[in-house]
Write a protein that holds these residues in place. Structure first.
Motif, mmCIF file in Angstrom:
data_model
loop_
_atom_site.group_PDB
_atom_site.id
_atom_site.type_symbol
_atom_site.label_atom_id
_atom_site.label_comp_id
_atom_site.label_asym_id
_atom_site.label_seq_id
_atom_site.Cartn_x
_atom_site.Cartn_y
_atom_site.Cartn_z
ATOM 1 N N CYS A 187 -90.789 -14.161 -16.338
ATOM 2 C CA CYS A 187 -90.101 -15.405 -16.696
ATOM 3 C C CYS A 187 -88.718 -15.131 -17.280
ATOM 4 O O CYS A 187 -87.884 -16.046 -17.353
ATOM 5 N N GLU A 291 -103.683 -17.763 -21.804
ATOM 6 C CA GLU A 291 -102.790 -16.782 -21.202
ATOM 7 C C GLU A 291 -101.487 -17.483 -20.860
ATOM 8 O O GLU A 291 -101.473 -18.546 -20.246
ATOM 9 N N LYS A 293 -98.434 -18.670 -19.084
ATOM 10 C CA LYS A 293 -97.990 -18.749 -17.703
ATOM 11 C C LYS A 293 -96.657 -19.483 -17.668
ATOM 12 O O LYS A 293 -96.571 -20.658 -18.015
#
Length: 323
Positions: A187, A291, A293
């Motif tokens: 990211c 988690e 994302k």
């Protein structure tokens, strides 16, 4: 927290706790704050259990302790003070000159202020054992990771002040040298000092389409990037106040508490306390860790960053071939 660690912490925070609540001893003030962090106990419960005259006194004591921890234990974020140890300890992943792994923790917030399923993010840099080296908390979850990155002291310290990740380069066996760097998830933008994984050239699981050097880098990167989630997971398990969903009227205080808990996490590691997995029960329903994302960064990549990543990838591939 064990009694020796509690005693040491009390000594470090005294005398700043003396004036928290005049009628309550500093020992009880600290114990109450740690109890709230560990169990998410309301202030009314703290008042009954630890002898405060009112919930307001318990609240004041709690934030006095948090403020004192931020003031007295800030040196436990060791990116500047102990960079040699950090780089050396990444040797188990064959990552020379690595100064940490960068990622996010997410903390749930109820209400409409941050939208449906809103949360606050904490950007954190951790070392090879899951210690926090740098934390920037309080970012709305609707911001892009690169937007957050560009506003943090870490980014400004590298790109503008140039007093972070500015140490000597490391010469690889093929004669190429690499500067100090950190690893970050996909990211983030690829930068000369922030190395992200190679993108898969086609859909599907695995590393199909990547050459051996790129696969070697991605494999080492995957092992390292999990350190961020591990660190935040341990924080949530030990300090369960952060595993709860926070009310939107308290959202301004949440970043302060996040940093407090990250410093306490480093403190108990320094005291050689056992990992929380050894003795704490799993998180309850509604407290599960998510988690993180985030969409893959789709902007321009730094050519200098690509060269650093390629040099490190070739090194990691040579290491794999020797095993």
């Amino acid at each position: 927290m064990s009694e020796p660690s509690f005693t040491l912490l009390l000594r470090l925070l005294t005398p700043s706790l003396d004036s928290a609540v005049v009628s309550v001893a500093p020992t009880h003030v600290l114990a109450a704050a740690l109890f709230r962090l560990a169990h998410g106990a309301p202030y009314k419960s703290l008042a009954r259990r630890f002898g405060f005259d009112s919930s307001a006194d318990a609240c004041r004591a709690f934030f006095t302790v948090c403020h004192s921890i931020n003031l007295k234990l800030g040196h436990l974020f060791e990116l500047r003070s102990d960079s040699d140890r950090v780089r050396t300890d990444f040797g188990w992943l064959s990552l020379p000159n690595c100064c940490g792994v960068l990622g996010f923790g997410r903390f749930k917030v109820s209400g409409e202020i941050l939208g449906q399923n809103g949360s606050l993010l904490a950007q954190a840099l951790v070392d090879s054992e899951g210690r926090f080296l740098d934390v920037s908390a309080g970012w709305p979850s609707n911001l892009k990771p690169e937007t957050i990155l560009h506003q943090t002291k870490l980014y400004l310290g590298v790109e503008e002040a140039r007093d972070l990740l500015s140490g000597p380069c490391y010469e690889l066996s093929d004669g190429r040298s690499i500067r100090q760097y950190v690893l970050g998830d996909s990211c983030f933008p690829l930068l000369p000092w922030l190395l992200t994984p190679y993108a898969k050239p086609k859909e599907g699981d695995g590393d199909g389409g990547l050459i051996s050097e790129e696969m070697a880098f991605n494999a080492a990167h995957r092992r390292a990037i999990g350190l961020v989630g591990m660190a935040f997971g341990r924080v949530r398990r030990r300090w369960r106040l952060l595993a709860k969903e926070w009310k939107e009227e308290c959202v301004e205080l949440l970043p302060f508490v996040v940093v407090t808990c990250c410093l306490l996490h480093n403190f108990v590691m320094k005291c050689s306390e056992p990992n929380v997995e050894a003795y704490l029960v799993p998180l309850r329903e509604g407290e599960e860790e998510e988690e993180e994302k985030f969409p893959v960064f789709d902007g321009d990549m730094s050519e200098s960053g690509e060269k650093v990543r390629d040099a490190l990838a070739a090194h990691l591939n040579r290491v794999c071939l020797r095993r």
